[in-house]
Enzyme design. Structure first.
Site, PDB file in Angstrom:
ATOM      1  CG  HIS A   1       8.806 -29.238  -0.528  1.00  0.00           C
ATOM      2  ND1 HIS A   1       9.375 -30.380  -1.062  1.00  0.00           N
ATOM      3  CD2 HIS A   1       9.421 -28.595   0.316  1.00  0.00           C
ATOM      4  CE1 HIS A   1      10.630 -30.651  -0.053  1.00  0.00           C
ATOM      5  NE2 HIS A   1      10.694 -29.562   0.731  1.00  0.00           N
TER       6      HIS A   1
ATOM      7  CD  GLU B   1      -3.145  -0.491   2.163  1.00  0.00           C
ATOM      8  OE1 GLU B   1      -4.395  -0.841   1.866  1.00  0.00           O
ATOM      9  OE2 GLU B   1      -3.002   0.138   3.103  1.00  0.00           O
TER      10      GLU B   1
ATOM     11  CE  LYS C   1     -12.374   0.955   0.926  1.00  0.00           C
ATOM     12  NZ  LYS C   1     -11.837   2.015   1.819  1.00  0.00           N
TER      13      LYS C   1
HETATM   14  O1  PA5 Z   1      -3.593   1.131   5.731  1.00  0.00           O
HETATM   15  C1  PA5 Z   1      -4.787   1.225   5.860  1.00  0.00           C
HETATM   16  O2  PA5 Z   1      -5.054   2.578   5.794  1.00  0.00           O
HETATM   17  C2  PA5 Z   1      -6.003   0.486   5.349  1.00  0.00           C
HETATM   18  O3  PA5 Z   1      -5.246  -0.802   5.180  1.00  0.00           O
HETATM   19  C3  PA5 Z   1      -6.814   0.383   6.802  1.00  0.00           C
HETATM   20  O4  PA5 Z   1      -6.351   0.108   7.625  1.00  0.00           O
HETATM   21  C4  PA5 Z   1      -7.945  -0.567   6.014  1.00  0.00           C
HETATM   22  O5  PA5 Z   1      -8.863  -0.103   5.059  1.00  0.00           O
HETATM   23  C5  PA5 Z   1      -9.184  -0.474   7.291  1.00  0.00           C
HETATM   24  O6  PA5 Z   1      -9.553   0.938   7.559  1.00  0.00           O
HETATM   25  P1  PA5 Z   1     -10.131   1.206   8.403  1.00  0.00           P
HETATM   26  O7  PA5 Z   1      -9.749   1.078   9.855  1.00  0.00           O
HETATM   27  O8  PA5 Z   1     -10.766   2.755   8.443  1.00  0.00           O
HETATM   28  O9  PA5 Z   1     -11.396   0.572   8.829  1.00  0.00           O
END
Ligand code: PA5
Length: 443
Positions: free
Chosen positions: A306, A285, A420
């Site tokens: 393996h 990310e 989303k």
């Molecule tokens: O790193 C991030 O920002 C995302 O992976 C969030 O942690 C994930 O989308 C969950 O979001 P939230 O804590 O707002 O539910």
């Protein structure tokens, strides 16, 4: 740094003074708070800013949940899930449930998927157990945990009533915004705050990770202590040669520039498998944007030798490998001699299993290097809470430096919105009417 040592002798790169200077500048930029994504830099000094009072509050709430429930369901996804899951797995005996004296309460996870079967099986499994829940969402609006929480909240209320639910549900969310904050305030749930300036994937050392881990009985003080040590060891004053995060960031960027587009994180300890998953989110990310970034992959060894071993040895030459190498197992198991020796294993008699594991690791390292897969080793002395705390911060700091070296904002994730929008349009969420029409026409 005693908890994490980096061996780059088989990485096949030479760190130039120019690269060194760039890494130092990237670290200084992080610390100056003037770089891209600078409103999400709270994680940098997070370990040293955790107070006794913060830890006391977390442990006190954890003690209440532990006293009330056999099973605590932790609801969250992405950064609101993977840190706790990774540390818990690392610190757990995989066969704990078979032990009479197993960890109590058991911490389970929900909201990290939208699988109907998973949800049904979870609700079925906890039927005979007393339950409590920790619901974690920074935005407070993420669909997956929101659905799981709606169902689990209803189950808790059915069993214990509204008042009982307020004693068994804890929310971890933003201090003011989001549906979860509104709901928690209205229902009177105890609430812990995720700081505004700490993004999800950097939040394991906030109550997001610390509360579930404290509930599970993990020594969160040791975890934080380890992170604090690594915070010091990677600060901007530390010279490049002494900063393992800066070195790791530089080496992976040099490899990337040389055409290595995939990094495989691996370990010979299966308990570290979810550390891989946490790391994949952290790096994927943070760096995968603007058409750039190393693809983070993972293996658990020797199992994956393996399955993936063939590809790593002889497939596309686009990858390098980073191995988390554990020096000392906690247990001791010696291979016995067998008078019949039908399996031909007597040459190993008297050796500890860890010696065989070590030889596998060293043999694979050389084989992969010979096959064109550069190797980095992140050596940790043992799997303890303190060491894991250091390891987590080591990777976080390296990720910040690495993202700046790559030239991206490592602290945003604009790409995760695309799915989303489509999902909401397909589900006909109010406000998505036009998008619904458009997407249905494409199906
Ligand atoms: O790193 C991030 O920002 C995302 O992976 C969030 O942690 C994930 O989308 C969950 O979001 P939230 O804590 O707002 O539910």
């Amino acid at each position: 740094m005693k908890n994490v040592k980096l061996d780059i002798s088989k990485a096949g790169v030479e760190i130039t003074p120019e690269m060194e200077a760039k890494a130092q500048a990237a670290n200084a930029l992080l610390h100056s708070g003037k770089g891209a994504g600078n409103d999400f830099l709270g994680w940098i000094h997070l370990p040293s800013s955790i107070t006794e009072a913060d830890l006391d509050a977390i442990e006190a709430e954890a003690a209440k949940l532990r006293a009330r429930a056999d099973v605590v369901i932790c609801i969250g996804i992405g950064g609101s899930y993977l840190g706790a899951k990774a540390v818990l797995e690392a610190m757990s005996n995989p066969f704990e449930l078979l032990h009479k004296e197993h960890r109590n309460p058991t911490v389970l996870f929900a909201g990290q998927n939208i699988s109907e079967d998973y949800t049904a099986e979870l609700l079925e499994a906890v039927k005979e157990h007393s339950i409590a829940a920790i619901v974690i969402s920074k935005s407070g609006t993420t669909t997956e945990p929101a659905i799981a929480f709606r169902l689990i909240k209803a189950e808790i209320e059915r069993r214990y009533g509204k008042q009982g639910a307020a004693e068994r549900i804890v929310a971890v969310t933003d201090k003011a915004r989001g549906a979860l904050k509104t709901l928690a305030t209205k229902e009177g749930y105890p609430t812990f705050v995720i700081p505004d300036d700490v993004g999800g994937r950097f939040s394991v050392l906030t109550p997001v990770g610390l509360l579930p881990l404290a509930v599970a009985g993990v020594d969160v003080r040791a975890l934080v202590r380890g992170a604090q040590e690594m915070e010091k060891a990677t600060s901007e004053e530390v010279p490049f040669a002494g900063n393992p995060s800066a070195i790791y960031a530089v080496v992976r960027n040099l490899l990337y520039q040389g055409g290595k587009k995939i990094e495989i994180l691996g370990s010979y300890e299966p308990r570290l498998q979810y550390i891989n998953e946490w790391w994949k989110q952290l790096y994927g990310e943070s760096e995968g944007k603007e058409g750039k970034g190393i693809f983070p992959a993972s293996v658990t060894l020797t199992a994956d030798l393996h399955s993936m071993g063939q590809y790593i040895q002889q497939g596309e030459r686009e990858m390098f490998e980073t191995i988390i190498s554990v020096a000392q197992p906690a247990a001791k198991v010696v291979i016995e001699s067998d008078p019949e020796n039908l399996d031909g294993l007597n040459y190993l008699a008297g050796k500890r299993i860890s010696e065989v594991n070590r030889m596998a690791e060293l043999g694979v390292q050389l084989a992969h290097v010979d096959g064109g897969v550069p190797n980095l080793r992140v050596e940790i002395p043992a799997v303890t809470a303190e060491v894991i705390g250091s390891l987590l911060y080591f990777f976080e700091k390296a990720c910040g430096i690495s993202g700046y070296l790559l030239g991206v904002n490592p602290f945003d994730q604009p790409g995760v919105e695309a799915y989303k929008k489509n999902m909401f349009a397909l589900l006909e969420k109010p406000g998505y009417e036009e998008a619904t029409k458009a997407i249905k026409a494409r199906l």
